[in-house]
Design a protein around this motif. Structure first.
Motif, short mmCIF file in Angstrom:
data_model
loop_
_atom_site.label_atom_id
_atom_site.label_comp_id
_atom_site.label_asym_id
_atom_site.label_seq_id
_atom_site.Cartn_x
_atom_site.Cartn_y
_atom_site.Cartn_z
N GLU A 229 0.83 -1.21 0.00
CA GLU A 229 0.00 0.00 0.00
C GLU A 229 0.87 1.26 0.00
OE1 GLU A 229 -4.13 -1.71 1.94
OE2 GLU A 229 -2.54 -1.07 3.31
N THR A 230 2.00 1.18 0.69
CA THR A 230 2.92 2.32 0.71
C THR A 230 3.53 2.53 -0.67
OG1 THR A 230 3.40 1.87 3.02
CG2 THR A 230 4.95 3.28 1.86
N LEU A 231 3.92 1.43 -1.31
CA LEU A 231 4.48 1.51 -2.68
C LEU A 231 3.47 2.14 -3.63
CD1 LEU A 231 6.16 -1.92 -3.60
CD2 LEU A 231 7.23 0.34 -3.57
N ALA A 232 2.22 1.67 -3.55
CA ALA A 232 1.18 2.15 -4.46
C ALA A 232 0.92 3.64 -4.25
CB ALA A 232 -0.10 1.34 -4.25
N ALA A 233 0.92 4.06 -2.99
CA ALA A 233 0.64 5.47 -2.68
C ALA A 233 1.83 6.35 -3.05
CB ALA A 233 0.30 5.62 -1.20
N ASP A 234 3.02 5.80 -2.94
CA ASP A 234 4.25 6.57 -3.19
C ASP A 234 4.38 6.94 -4.66
OD1 ASP A 234 6.94 7.55 -2.48
OD2 ASP A 234 7.60 5.91 -3.78
N ASP A 235 3.90 6.06 -5.55
CA ASP A 235 4.05 6.30 -6.99
C ASP A 235 2.79 5.82 -7.69
OD1 ASP A 235 4.67 6.42 -9.65
OD2 ASP A 235 6.48 5.20 -9.53
N GLU A 236 1.94 6.78 -8.00
CA GLU A 236 0.64 6.41 -8.59
C GLU A 236 0.79 5.83 -9.99
OE1 GLU A 236 -2.04 9.71 -8.22
OE2 GLU A 236 -2.01 9.56 -6.02
N LEU A 238 3.23 3.68 -10.78
CA LEU A 238 3.88 2.36 -10.69
C LEU A 238 2.90 1.28 -11.13
CD1 LEU A 238 6.32 0.61 -9.69
CD2 LEU A 238 5.19 0.57 -7.45
N GLU A 239 3.29 0.51 -12.16
CA GLU A 239 2.34 -0.45 -12.72
C GLU A 239 2.32 -1.74 -11.94
OE1 GLU A 239 2.93 -1.89 -16.70
OE2 GLU A 239 0.78 -2.30 -16.87
N GLN A 240 3.51 -2.30 -11.69
CA GLN A 240 3.57 -3.59 -10.99
C GLN A 240 3.89 -3.32 -9.52
OE1 GLN A 240 5.45 -6.59 -13.26
NE2 GLN A 240 5.23 -8.16 -11.67
N VAL A 241 2.83 -3.27 -8.72
CA VAL A 241 2.99 -3.00 -7.29
C VAL A 241 3.27 -4.35 -6.63
CG1 VAL A 241 1.99 -1.96 -5.22
CG2 VAL A 241 1.38 -1.08 -7.50
N GLN A 242 4.55 -4.67 -6.48
CA GLN A 242 4.93 -6.02 -6.07
C GLN A 242 6.12 -5.96 -5.13
OE1 GLN A 242 4.86 -9.00 -9.15
NE2 GLN A 242 6.64 -10.05 -8.35
N VAL A 243 6.14 -6.87 -4.18
CA VAL A 243 7.32 -7.03 -3.32
C VAL A 243 7.79 -8.48 -3.41
CG1 VAL A 243 6.81 -5.16 -1.68
CG2 VAL A 243 5.87 -7.46 -1.26
N THR A 244 9.09 -8.66 -3.21
CA THR A 244 9.70 -9.99 -3.17
C THR A 244 10.01 -10.32 -1.72
OG1 THR A 244 10.70 -9.64 -5.34
CG2 THR A 244 11.67 -11.37 -3.96
N TYR A 245 9.68 -11.53 -1.29
CA TYR A 245 10.09 -11.98 0.05
C TYR A 245 11.58 -12.31 -0.01
CZ TYR A 245 5.12 -12.27 1.23
OH TYR A 245 3.80 -11.97 1.46
N THR A 246 12.37 -11.56 0.77
CA THR A 246 13.82 -11.73 0.70
C THR A 246 14.41 -12.11 2.05
OG1 THR A 246 14.21 -9.40 1.20
CG2 THR A 246 14.07 -9.98 -1.13
N ASN A 247 15.61 -12.60 1.99
CA ASN A 247 16.45 -12.78 3.17
C ASN A 247 16.94 -11.38 3.56
OD1 ASN A 247 18.86 -13.01 4.71
ND2 ASN A 247 19.12 -15.12 4.01
N PRO A 248 16.55 -10.89 4.75
CA PRO A 248 16.85 -9.48 5.08
C PRO A 248 18.33 -9.21 5.31
CG PRO A 248 15.89 -10.60 6.97
CD PRO A 248 15.82 -11.57 5.83
N GLU A 249 19.14 -10.24 5.49
CA GLU A 249 20.60 -10.04 5.64
C GLU A 249 21.30 -9.94 4.30
OE1 GLU A 249 22.59 -9.38 8.05
OE2 GLU A 249 21.34 -9.70 9.81
N THR A 250 20.84 -10.69 3.32
CA THR A 250 21.57 -10.77 2.06
C THR A 250 20.84 -10.04 0.92
OG1 THR A 250 20.44 -12.80 1.42
CG2 THR A 250 22.48 -13.04 2.69
N GLY A 251 19.54 -9.82 1.09
CA GLY A 251 18.75 -9.20 0.03
C GLY A 251 18.40 -10.16 -1.09
N THR A 252 18.87 -11.40 -0.99
CA THR A 252 18.55 -12.39 -2.03
C THR A 252 17.18 -13.01 -1.74
OG1 THR A 252 19.73 -14.03 -0.74
CG2 THR A 252 20.97 -12.96 -2.50
N ASP A 253 16.71 -13.84 -2.67
CA ASP A 253 15.42 -14.49 -2.47
C ASP A 253 15.40 -15.24 -1.13
OD1 ASP A 253 13.66 -14.24 -4.99
OD2 ASP A 253 15.68 -14.61 -5.77
N ALA A 254 14.22 -15.32 -0.52
CA ALA A 254 14.09 -15.91 0.82
C ALA A 254 14.55 -17.37 0.84
CB ALA A 254 12.65 -15.79 1.29
N GLU A 255 14.31 -18.10 -0.26
CA GLU A 255 14.79 -19.49 -0.35
C GLU A 255 15.58 -19.65 -1.66
OE1 GLU A 255 11.70 -21.87 2.58
OE2 GLU A 255 11.45 -22.16 0.43
N ASN A 256 16.27 -20.79 -1.77
CA ASN A 256 17.24 -20.95 -2.86
C ASN A 256 16.65 -21.33 -4.21
OD1 ASN A 256 19.63 -20.37 -1.52
ND2 ASN A 256 19.74 -22.42 -0.64
#
Ligand code: GTQ
Length: 346
Positions: A229-236, A238-256
């Motif tokens: 919702e914050t992403l959508a409001a920040d940039d009206e 923005l077409e693909q309002v999407q987040v990726t679940y990541t490993n917060p230490e590495t920034g990579t995908d949450a699983e391999n």
């Protein structure tokens, strides 16, 4: 220029038999099968599993089979294109709907395939992963990555149902799939979902960052939804309002192996997702969408799940004109990227 390759039937029968006796096979009759022109053969079919039809059968499983006889009481969402007995949604993705009744206990085990749980219905259940007791509420994502102990319990009063997403078909294909049973875990203090609740700042003990391979095991839906919702409001725009679940230490995908995402469709929005090599799964958390996948047109409502083969564009239409729709997506992108076969064909 294309020309027909020789067929198996073109060869003398005794010659083919001589080859077989020596465990030999001619390539040319099968060459186009294993290396088809321009686009791979895909067994994965666009398939829709409506929750409304699945749920009563899962509840019935709860009556027919006690948890002790099931260990994991799951109805597998099997893709008919692969054959139901293969229990796969796509080449690398397994999907199951799991039921836990109040007071039931699915005992501790660990296994080589990676899993996640997307909570579909009910309150009061939890999964203990690597000593962390993770509460389960609608839309929460809980990781049980390869090798980590996990068990499910339920202190509530109503059935709890969640969607299991595993990379089991791939790990099984590699002849690396097995499990180990364990004792009930001791819950340890400290929870990754609290420690990593704020993106961009991470816990630091005496100037040391976490050494855990999987520092965050639970992703609360309230946080993921707020991020969208914050992403959508920040940039009206923005077409693909999407987040990726990541490993917060590495920034990579949450699983391999599999990737996990949450997508928000704005009121009335139509979103075309490009044709990419990975197969993908869509699960509606809130709202309803029309999903156009190859020749199929599915209306997927809250708690429904569907899958799409790779190399096909998918068009999602939010059927709500006045409200956002929220989807959970799982795909094979991390696997394809690691193997170097990832493609976006637009
Ligand atoms: O909850 O640990 O759907 O081990 C399949 C295998 C769930 C689980 C599945 C499993 C689990």
């Amino acid at each position: 220029m294309s020309h027909e390759l020789g067929r198996l039937e073109d060869l003398p029968k005794d010659y083919v038999q001589d080859l077989r006796d020596l465990n030999l096979v001619p390539l040319w009759p099968s060459l186009r099968g294993v290396l088809p022109p321009n686009i791979p053969n895909r067994q994965t079919q666009a398939t829709h599993w409506p929750y409304q039809t699945l749920r009563p059968l899962l509840i019935k499983a709860g009556e027919l089979t006690p948890i002790e006889k099931a260990e994991r009481r799951v109805l597998v969402l099997a893709n008919p294109g692969h054959g139901l007995e293969k229990m796969q949604a796509s080449a690398a993705i397994y999907l199951g709907m799991q039921l836990l009744m109040p007071g039931e206990w699915a005992p501790s085990h660990r296994h080589t395939p990676n899993a996640v749980r997307m909570i579909v219905e009910g309150e009061g259940a939890y999964t203990t992963v690597d000593g962390e007791k993770c509460p389960m509420s609608r839309g929460d994502l809980i990781l049980t990555p390869t090798g980590l102990w996990h068990e499910h319990g339920h202190d509530g009063t109503e059935p709890v149902i969640w969607l299991d997403v595993l990379d089991l078909p791939l790990v099984y294909y590699m002849e690396t799939s097995y499990h180990v049973n364990g004792d009930r875990q001791t819950v340890v203090p400290g929870r990754g979902d609290k420690q990593y609740a704020h993106g961009g700042v991470v816990p630091t003990k005496v100037f040391e960052r976490s050494k855990k391979a999987y520092p965050m095991l639970r992703y609360a839906w309230s946080d993921a939804k707020a991020a969208l919702e914050t992403l959508a409001a920040d940039d009206e725009l923005l077409e693909q309002v999407q987040v990726t679940y990541t490993n917060p230490e590495t920034g990579t995908d949450a699983e391999n192996i599999l990737g996990f995402y949450a997508l928000m469709l704005r009121p009335g929005q139509t979103l075309r997702l490009p044709a990419r090599s990975p197969a993908q799964v869509f699960h509606v958390i809130e709202g309803s969408v029309k999903a156009q996948i190859t020749n199929s047109n599915f209306t997927i409502v809250a708690a429904d799940t569907c899958c799409a083969p790779g190399y096909e564009a998918v068009t999602l239409v939010n059927l709500q004109q006045d409200k956002a729709t929220f989807l959970f997506i799982a795909d094979e992108s991390p696997l394809h990227r690691k193997l170097g076969v990832y493609e976006n064909r637009g």
